[in-house]
Design an enzyme around this catalytic site. Structure first.
Site, PDB file in Angstrom:
ATOM      1  N   LYS A  12      11.886  -3.892  -9.860  1.00  0.00           N
ATOM      2  CA  LYS A  12      10.930  -3.088  -9.105  1.00  0.00           C
ATOM      3  C   LYS A  12      11.390  -1.630  -8.902  1.00  0.00           C
ATOM      4  CE  LYS A  12       9.039  -7.074  -6.599  1.00  0.00           C
ATOM      5  NZ  LYS A  12       8.528  -7.552  -5.281  1.00  0.00           N
ATOM      6  N   ASN A  22      12.111  -5.325  -2.540  1.00  0.00           N
ATOM      7  CA  ASN A  22      13.097  -6.392  -2.740  1.00  0.00           C
ATOM      8  C   ASN A  22      13.598  -6.511  -4.183  1.00  0.00           C
ATOM      9  OD1 ASN A  22      10.801  -7.519  -3.782  1.00  0.00           O
ATOM     10  ND2 ASN A  22      10.912  -9.429  -2.637  1.00  0.00           N
ATOM     11  N   HIS A  82      10.941  -9.245  -9.036  1.00  0.00           N
ATOM     12  CA  HIS A  82       9.901 -10.276  -8.946  1.00  0.00           C
ATOM     13  C   HIS A  82      10.191 -11.318 -10.003  1.00  0.00           C
ATOM     14  CE1 HIS A  82       5.990 -12.290  -9.060  1.00  0.00           C
ATOM     15  NE2 HIS A  82       6.096 -12.207 -10.374  1.00  0.00           N
ATOM     16  N   GLU A 106       1.656 -14.511 -16.362  1.00  0.00           N
ATOM     17  CA  GLU A 106       2.321 -13.228 -16.109  1.00  0.00           C
ATOM     18  C   GLU A 106       2.965 -12.662 -17.369  1.00  0.00           C
ATOM     19  OE1 GLU A 106       3.253 -13.959 -11.353  1.00  0.00           O
ATOM     20  OE2 GLU A 106       4.926 -13.701 -12.732  1.00  0.00           O
TER      21      GLU A 106
END
Ligand code: CMP
Length: 139
Positions: A10, A113, A116, A127
């Site tokens: 991220k 965080n 993912h 995904e």
């Protein structure tokens, strides 16, 4: 069984130059990075990827964050890759993550965080297809 899972490094982590350190954690755990690219998501793309969370109070913040700076999207392959990746990531909230996990070591907050990972075989398939074509997947 040998599985594949979708992983995202991220913006909070790409911004801090942590891509290599996070990839080392995956590789040390026996996960193979079989596809990987660094991209910048539009808010529309981020919103679509996280559509399942649309009704959650944090949805707007999540979409804005994921589109704020580049991410690294990747496919990890290995024995029980989905569960293994979740183990290596640690709990969603870094305050609850075990020692040695990516989120314990690197995450800033429950929102920022660092990583993912897909949560089940169905979502992993969806995904992976969201970001990669079959031609880009080289086992
Ligand atoms: P991820 O595995 O990417 O899936 C959905 C994300 O929503 C999750 O990780 C968190 O980063 C984010 N999230 C979950 N709960 C909260 C929260 N309370 N506030 C902000 N973001 C959250």
């Amino acid at each position: 069984a040998i599985e594949r899972t979708l992983s995202i490094i991220k913006p909070d982590a790409t911004r801090r130059n942590l891509t290599g350190k996070i990839n080392a954690k995956f590789e040390e755990a026996g996960l193979r990075i079989v596809a990987q690219k660094r991209i910048k998501l539009s808010p529309e793309q981020a919103g679509k990827f996280y559509e399942v969370h649309k009704e959650r109070p944090f949805y707007g913040e999540l979409v804005e964050f994921m589109a704020s700076e580049p991410v690294v999207v990747q496919v990890l392959e290995g024995e029980n890759a989905i569960a293994k990746n979740r183990e290596v990531m640690g709990a969603t909230n870094p305050a609850q993550a075990d020692e040695g996990t990516i989120r314990k070591e690197f995450a800033l907050s429950v929102g920022e965080n660092s990583v993912h990972g897909s949560d089940a075989p169905e979502t992993a398939k969806e995904e992976i297809a969201f970001f990669f074509s079959g031609l880009e997947l080289v086992g």
